[in-house]
Scaffold this motif. Sequence first.
Motif, mmCIF file in Angstrom:
data_model
loop_
_atom_site.group_PDB
_atom_site.id
_atom_site.type_symbol
_atom_site.label_atom_id
_atom_site.label_comp_id
_atom_site.label_asym_id
_atom_site.label_seq_id
_atom_site.Cartn_x
_atom_site.Cartn_y
_atom_site.Cartn_z
ATOM 1 N N ALA A 153 56.476 -52.543 -50.024
ATOM 2 C CA ALA A 153 54.889 -52.538 -50.304
ATOM 3 C C ALA A 153 54.201 -53.345 -51.737
ATOM 4 O O ALA A 153 53.198 -53.110 -52.372
ATOM 5 N N THR A 235 52.206 -44.041 -53.481
ATOM 6 C CA THR A 235 52.485 -45.225 -53.979
ATOM 7 C C THR A 235 52.674 -45.834 -55.760
ATOM 8 O O THR A 235 51.145 -45.166 -55.771
ATOM 9 N N ALA A 243 50.315 -51.377 -46.650
ATOM 10 C CA ALA A 243 51.584 -51.732 -46.712
ATOM 11 C C ALA A 243 52.190 -50.123 -46.534
ATOM 12 O O ALA A 243 52.889 -49.356 -45.879
ATOM 13 N N ALA A 244 51.780 -49.556 -47.419
ATOM 14 C CA ALA A 244 52.411 -48.698 -47.168
ATOM 15 C C ALA A 244 51.854 -47.476 -46.580
ATOM 16 O O ALA A 244 52.989 -46.166 -46.034
#
Length: 550
Positions: A153, A235, A243-244
């Motif tokens: 990420a 995050t 992406a996370a």
Amino acid sequence: MSRLRQALDALATAGPDRLRDLAEFQSQLLNSEAFAIARVTADGDVLPETLEPPVMALARAAARDGVAVEGRGAAGVLGPDDAGIPVAVHRLAQDTPLAQALARERLELIRAIAAAHAAGQNPAMEALLLDVAAADWTDAALHQLAVRAAALAGAPRLAFATLRRLRVVRVADSQTAQLSAESRRALELAAGEVADGVSAAPSSAFTGLERLADGAALHSSASLSPEGDGLVVLTWPPGDGAAAAAFARRAAPVAVARLYRPTLSTRFDKLVATAPWPASVPVERRAPLARRGLAALLLLALLLPLPDRVRAPLTIEPLQRRVVTAPITARIDEVAADPGDQVQAGAVLVRFDSTQIERDRDEATAALQAASTQAAAARADGDVEAERLAQLKAAQLAGQVALLETRLGETIVRAPIAGTVNGEDLRRRVGATMGRGDTLFSIAAPGGYRAELLVGDSDVGRVQPGAAVSMRLASRPLSRLSGTVSRVYPLSEVVEGRNIFRTLVTIDASDTDGLRAGMSGSGSVTGGWAPLGWQIVRPAVRWVRLKLWV
């Protein structure tokens, strides 16, 4: 785990045959004996057509439901492709409810991996998902997974939590593998707030997120089922929130499958739910009633009196046995009988070397004849004194000759009774010297056998004369002999490091056919009645009393 690791590495590495690699990974997780890859077309046809009908039926069921388990067969979808739906059909090692439940659980887990494989646009993401499925979920392993997810990420820090029914089960942080109690509590609280639908923006009302964010624009992603099972990912900026979120969405089914391993209680409840019940019994009452019934049956079984048996090794012995020993010290010249031979009373068994005895006898006989001649000559000459001395010498020599004749007869050993020869094969010792009193053979007389039990001193108190005995022999394991205890020796012996009491058993006359001396086996003596529970715990109670003097 080496073969599983190889299959995992092959799956994580781009290769020409990804479906076979995924099927091999399935096979290693299922520990299946063999597998085949089939394709189910849109028309319901199964290719290749050479597959057996049960395999085709299982493949169709898996293509329809995603996972199918029946008997020793288990099938799981590998992911759609242009030729239809590929399915891996496995043959399980065992056909038991537990093996089937584990196979279904692991195939459900692999379905999430298959979905990741079908997406397959991010090899790093796919490799991470595979390790989420296969890695040991220790704190150190989860920390490494968080580190890799943070790198994926592009975030300086990433933490995730797995939830079951909205309850945090496991947490991991990319910053440290050893979370303090305070840090773990903050992560659990923040994950719970996200799972409850809280915005990730810091707010004084949400202490967990506020404590973790520390003024930063913390980003959170959650992927939860309607039951509250799934994954929460946090995050720290700067990081790729998309992406996370993708990691949370695709890793959640894998993580939940790892957490939701069916317990014995769950399997029991499912079994009870499928059993026929009267319509008057509510569904929610069936499992508790079944548990209480099972507990009552178990308690009844533990209190049920059962025959209290004493088990011990045994050997078969003849009712009458005679031991044959060497009457003299001499060299074996000839052996006329082998172990197992049937002999009559008086039959020659062994001949010892008689050369020296015969030589001594011949010399004594010659001397006797000479003394007799001297006595006759003295009588003819009227020499009374010379005649008396010659007669005394002749009498002495006559006794010596008689003794040598007796010893000569002892060089031939004969069977004292009729029966079966037992003992060592003396043909291998021809030429060797045996001492006087050394055992040569034993003769087992015909006419019946008895068993000799070696009962341990801890059990001898429960063995009484007249008790029934059930016996099995190593040479006849499918048949059972019956008998009764006739005598328990009052003195113990040490046999193979154990203190034992020899116990004689009279075998029923109808069971003595085919028996031979020396047969071995085990016997069970009925020592009365005792509850099953007491029979189970008695060895432990005895040990505690002996060690602790209770």
